[in-house]
Scaffold this active site. Sequence first.
Site, short mmCIF file in Angstrom:
data_model
loop_
_atom_site.label_atom_id
_atom_site.label_comp_id
_atom_site.label_asym_id
_atom_site.label_seq_id
_atom_site.Cartn_x
_atom_site.Cartn_y
_atom_site.Cartn_z
N LYS A 256 23.03 64.61 41.58
CA LYS A 256 23.38 66.03 41.75
C LYS A 256 24.22 66.56 40.58
O LYS A 256 24.33 67.75 40.40
CB LYS A 256 24.11 66.23 43.07
CG LYS A 256 25.49 65.60 43.15
CD LYS A 256 26.09 65.77 44.53
CE LYS A 256 27.46 65.11 44.64
NZ LYS A 256 28.00 65.17 46.02
N ARG A 257 24.81 65.64 39.80
CA ARG A 257 25.59 66.10 38.65
C ARG A 257 24.68 66.66 37.56
O ARG A 257 25.10 67.45 36.74
CB ARG A 257 26.43 64.95 38.09
CG ARG A 257 27.54 64.50 39.02
CD ARG A 257 28.32 63.33 38.44
NE ARG A 257 29.33 62.85 39.38
CZ ARG A 257 29.09 61.98 40.36
NH1 ARG A 257 27.86 61.53 40.52
NH2 ARG A 257 30.04 61.59 41.16
#
Length: 485
Positions: A256-257
């Site tokens: 998700k980063r």
Amino acid sequence: MADSAVRVRIAPSPTGEPHVGTAYIALFNYLFAKKHGGKFILRIEDTDATRSTPEFEKKVLDALKWCGLEWSEGPDIGGPYGPYRQSDRKDIYKPYVEKIVANGHGFRCFCTPERLEQMREAQRAAGKPPKYDGLCLSLSAEEVTSRVDAGEPHVVRMKIPTEGSCKFRDGVYGDVEIPWEAVDMQVLLKADGMPTYHMANVVDDHLMKITHVARGEEWLASVPKHILIYRYLGLEPPVFMHLSLMRNADKSKLSKRKNPTSISYYTALGYLPEALMNFLGLFFIQIAEGEELLTMEELAEKFDPDNLSKAGAIFDIQKLDWLNARWIREKLSEEEFAARVLAWAMDNERLKEGLKLSQTRISKLGELPDLAAFLFKSDLGLQPAAFAGVKASPEEMLEILNTVQPDLEKILEWNKESIETELRASAERMGKKLKAVVAPLFVACSGSQRSLPLFDSMELLGRSVVRQRLKVAAQVVASMAGSGK
């Protein structure tokens, strides 16, 4: 095991937004069950009591249902081997742990968290992989009994062979060998009486008669621990299959980063569940060019678990977009398309709540699109000019965006009250007024300084969309800081 009816499971942890990787593994298990006329089971693994929440469990179930996956047994529908939530099974595990200890395959460990951290730091400093050093293995039976009777906190760990290696056959990787010296003395039972994932996983798979365990390749290194637990309990292990991880185009792990990974993000942006399942299902089949558009039934027909690739499954967003566009154009009638659009707009009550928030802010209905369209846009097309009216330097805005993002991740229940509380706390920690913190967030989330109320809007957009918009905004503001704008 070959004579048993096939039973597979997906066992997500309700500790965050449901990940597309969960859908990927769930789809494999679902198709595997379909292929063999077996059962697909859903089990909630919530042994992490500090991070697991009912809200996230509901999100997991809703996301998998949205994907079109149906299970034969689960926490919502029950079944013959329930309960299907580990926290409801707490009393089941302890006898199995005690059997391992009684047979000399496990031991009680009284090491404090502080002592363990010092041990790991020393190991890392010496260039060694951190693992338990076996201090409590040498305790006498009398001392162990005395300390337990005195109520001293302790965990139960498993013993590991000191020589040789664990050899097993994986359904994807074939013959695998892992030396025992690389395996840690895993905690089986925590001090609070809850089992660890490893212990509960084995017991549950045994009691639920799971025949095949298909999961991500990150669990391959844990197989020796699981095989040992089965052996210590005198049980037959299932067939293990470890699927290649989903990766970004640069081969890095999908995270998700870097990219949106929450199923809710793709729901909010208007992807069709059929298209997402079609996209993920292509990783498990062999097809010729021009045969890409496949329903769930067609995926099941072509599914071949004996011919899986060990290469990483590349999450190519452009291919997903292409498939989604084809599903919209080629698979939906005009009536179905209209129904899907309305259902999408009403999801999470975005349309209803957006209209409610807009009513006191417009003088004519024609102003609605400019005011509320951000709630439905896939991409705001954010440009540096959008931040021109914010009374803060690019450096100050970047500090706010970079501080707020991890702070918002701490929120367990995503609603306007919790969002406001966390942002007020963020502002206080930064020594800024809430108004100063909110200003760049208005632009980041809506693309404009004239917008609907921020906290309400963030709730309606949802955690995963807000996460992505703040990340994009930080990139835009960082380019402003770098260019001196």
